[in-house]
Design a protein around this motif. Structure first.
Motif, mmCIF file in Angstrom:
data_model
loop_
_atom_site.group_PDB
_atom_site.id
_atom_site.type_symbol
_atom_site.label_atom_id
_atom_site.label_comp_id
_atom_site.label_asym_id
_atom_site.label_seq_id
_atom_site.Cartn_x
_atom_site.Cartn_y
_atom_site.Cartn_z
ATOM 1 N N THR A 83 3.188 -3.820 11.862
ATOM 2 C CA THR A 83 1.868 -4.081 11.249
ATOM 3 C C THR A 83 0.732 -3.922 12.243
ATOM 4 N N SER A 84 1.047 -4.044 13.529
ATOM 5 C CA SER A 84 -0.027 -3.939 14.517
ATOM 6 C C SER A 84 0.595 -3.729 15.892
ATOM 7 N N SER A 143 3.487 -6.331 16.471
ATOM 8 C CA SER A 143 3.727 -7.284 15.375
ATOM 9 C C SER A 143 4.547 -6.542 14.344
ATOM 10 N N MET A 171 7.606 -6.625 10.916
ATOM 11 C CA MET A 171 8.217 -7.366 9.804
ATOM 12 C C MET A 171 9.548 -6.724 9.456
ATOM 13 N N PHE A 214 8.198 -12.294 9.888
ATOM 14 C CA PHE A 214 7.244 -11.749 10.863
ATOM 15 C C PHE A 214 7.654 -12.118 12.289
ATOM 16 N N GLN A 261 6.630 -11.250 16.625
ATOM 17 C CA GLN A 261 5.758 -10.573 17.587
ATOM 18 C C GLN A 261 6.551 -10.303 18.863
ATOM 19 N N TRP A 306 6.781 -16.315 12.533
ATOM 20 C CA TRP A 306 5.932 -17.013 11.557
ATOM 21 C C TRP A 306 6.807 -17.964 10.761
ATOM 22 N N LYS A 365 -4.696 -8.084 9.052
ATOM 23 C CA LYS A 365 -4.067 -6.759 9.096
ATOM 24 C C LYS A 365 -2.656 -6.888 9.696
ATOM 25 N N GLU A 366 -2.556 -7.762 10.706
ATOM 26 C CA GLU A 366 -1.278 -7.959 11.382
ATOM 27 C C GLU A 366 -0.298 -8.745 10.506
ATOM 28 N N ARG A 367 -0.839 -9.626 9.698
ATOM 29 C CA ARG A 367 -0.004 -10.453 8.800
ATOM 30 C C ARG A 367 -0.449 -10.160 7.368
ATOM 31 N N PRO A 368 0.107 -9.110 6.764
ATOM 32 C CA PRO A 368 -0.425 -8.620 5.482
ATOM 33 C C PRO A 368 -0.427 -9.663 4.362
ATOM 34 N N TRP A 369 0.468 -10.639 4.432
ATOM 35 C CA TRP A 369 0.526 -11.641 3.358
ATOM 36 C C TRP A 369 -0.697 -12.577 3.379
#
Lengths: 82, 424
Positions: A38-39, A54, A56, A62, A64, A80, B52-56
């Motif tokens: 995601t990043s 980051s 998933m 999630f 990192q 997370w 953006k990093e954690r879409p949820w």
């Protein structure tokens, strides 16, 4: 919320057009397949780089990850938790 | 009537312009065309990067804040969904939690991550024009004068820029386009989030006049209060107020206020790095202290950070300022100017500690300490130091050089002076 882990992990990565991307890693006896990055960003540690990702998995968990160029080590920094 | 005159920009550059006495229209004799300035303001930047990093978390109330355990428990950024509950930057996390208990709180500021995203933004902006002035971590001015042939009219360029930022970084931004930086910044704020606003020359007065003075960039609460005592509440009232009276009341700033209210701003987009006027670091302490030994340890740590930045940037500084906040939040600063400019942490520490000792009351403990150095000059070290100067050079200079080389290679935290606090 984020939970700090900061543990060294084993990671399998691929290089795509010169960019290193993690694809799976082993943590706590589990092999976690990365479904989505995601990043990603970079920081410096002296003249060496630290690469942060980051990611998933398929279950939308999630994580990192950080790759330390100086020691060629991967770390799981955060997960997370609800 | 406003007499034509050169204006000294804070960069030191003299900008020649003239103002039509009838229409207040600004003319730039050195500029072949009317300037077209674009201001980009990222929407809820820190919170959007996290979403953006954690879409949820998309669309949810998200609050990015300092770590309460480090006693920095304030809101740094709030997503637009969180702002609907009245949450604003600077508010305590406790108050934010009261207003929106179901918000997602992301604690700890990831400055390096935001700086990285910011550097990527600047790279995107430079694909449109080389004239890019980063204004803060999430804002930039672009001089897009003459870019029409490459990207189409300004509105089209603005749209393309927004699309590119969204496609490459997944972030939304608000864009304002106008003939000056002042108006472009105002334009971007008129239609947030995800806005694209243009202020054409002929609509400047109509847009400016009804605005509250505080909506003009640079007018804070204290200036607004003084203006309010003069019966000035809107930009229109300020624009028509006699400039001579404003000058008597505010000095040179009075003239600047008059220009601003009339939409006149001739400051150019400065694409190079703006030289630092001072360098400093401050920290809220994990707990209140009044022990001189602890104060010394923290001040040596802060002085080391400042000196390292000075040496890295090739600067020496003369004025050392200590910033201090007591446990009751009363804050003060004390400065001292030393005879010779320095980049030595021990020289900075010596002054800062002396200033601090004069402020330790024994009644109130200290909550925050800061050290900064100003009156900076370029360090132009001769290859061979002339003999009479040798005695003035800090004897630890060789040690600083070795420590700097180690930090350059392995990172900032790998080496420190014994007794100095390390700030993570």
């Amino acid at each position: 919320m984020d939970q700090e882990i900061n543990q060294p992990i084993e990671v399998m990565a691929v290089f795509e057009r010169g960019i290193m991307l993690p694809v799976r890693f082993r943590w706590n006896g589990r092999v976690i397949k990365i479904a989505h990055i995601t990043s990603r960003w970079r920081t410096n540690e002296g003249r060496f780089r630290k690469k942060h990702y980051s990611v998933m998995n398929q279950n939308s968990e999630f994580f990192q990850l950080t790759y330390k160029e100086r020691t060629s080590e991967w770390f799981l920094n955060k997960i997370w938790v609800e | 009537m406003i007499a034509p005159r050169p204006m000294k920009h804070n960069s030191g550059e003299i900008i020649k312009y003239s103002v039509s006495p009838k229409t207040n229209e600004v003319r730039f004799p050195d500029h072949p065309k009317e300037p077209v300035i674009l201001h980009v303001d990222m929407d809820a930047f820190f919170a959007s990067v996290e979403q953006k990093e954690r879409p949820w978390l998309a669309g949810k109330p998200v609050i990015v804040g300092g770590d309460p355990q480090k006693r920095c428990g304030v809101v740094t950024a709030a997503s637009y969904a969180a702002r609907e509950y009245g949450i604003k930057a600077g508010m305590s996390l406790l108050a934010a939690r009261r207003l929106c208990p179901h918000a997602v709180f992301l604690i700890g500021i990831h400055g390096e991550k935001y700086e990285y995203v910011s550097s990527r933004l600047v790279k995107i902006f430079r694909q449109f024009t080389p004239q890019v002035e980063p204004y803060s971590i999430d804002e930039a001015f672009l001089d897009i004068t003459g870019c029409e042939r490459l990207f189409g009219p300004p509105m089209e360029l603005g749209r393309k820029l927004k699309e590119k930022v969204k496609a490459e970084l997944g972030l939304s931004c608000s864009v304002g386009i106008a003939p000056s930086k002042l108006l472009a910044k105002l334009a971007s704020s008129l239609n947030k989030p995800n806005g694209l606003t243009i202020i054409p020359k002929e609509k400047i007065r109509a847009i400016l006049n009804p605005l509250d003075v505080t909506e003009l960039c640079g007018i804070g609460r204290s200036t607004a209060k003084v203006l309010s005592h003069l019966g000035i509440h809107t930009a229109g009232e300020l624009a028509s107020y006699p400039v001579e009276v404003l000058k008597r009341k505010f000095g040179i700033v009075g003239e600047w206020l008059h220009f601003m209210a009339n939409g006149i701003d001739c400051s150019p987009v400065i694409s190079g790095a703006i030289p630092d006027k001072s360098m400093g670091h401050s920290r809220t302490l994990p707990r209140d202290i009044d022990d001189p030994k602890q104060i010394a340890s923290i001040l040596l740590g802060l002085s080391s950070l400042v000196a390292r930045r000075l040496r890295k940037g090739g600067f020496l500084g003369r004025t050392i300022t200590l910033r201090l906040r007591y446990s009751d939040f009363f804050s003060l600063t004390r400065s001292e100017t030393i005879p010779r400019p320095t980049d030595s942490e021990h020289a900075i520490f010596k002054v800062a500690f002396k200033l601090a000792l004069g402020l330790v009351s024994g009644i109130r403990k200290i909550r925050l300490l800061g050290v900064s150095v100003s009156q900076l000059i370029r360090d132009e070290k001769p290859l061979q130091i002339p003999l009479p100067l040798v005695e003035y050079r800090d004897k630890r200079e060789e040690v600083y050089s070795v420590m700097d080389r180690i930090r350059d290679k392995f990172g900032e935290d790998v080496i420190r002076w014994g007794g100095a606090t390390v700030f993570g």
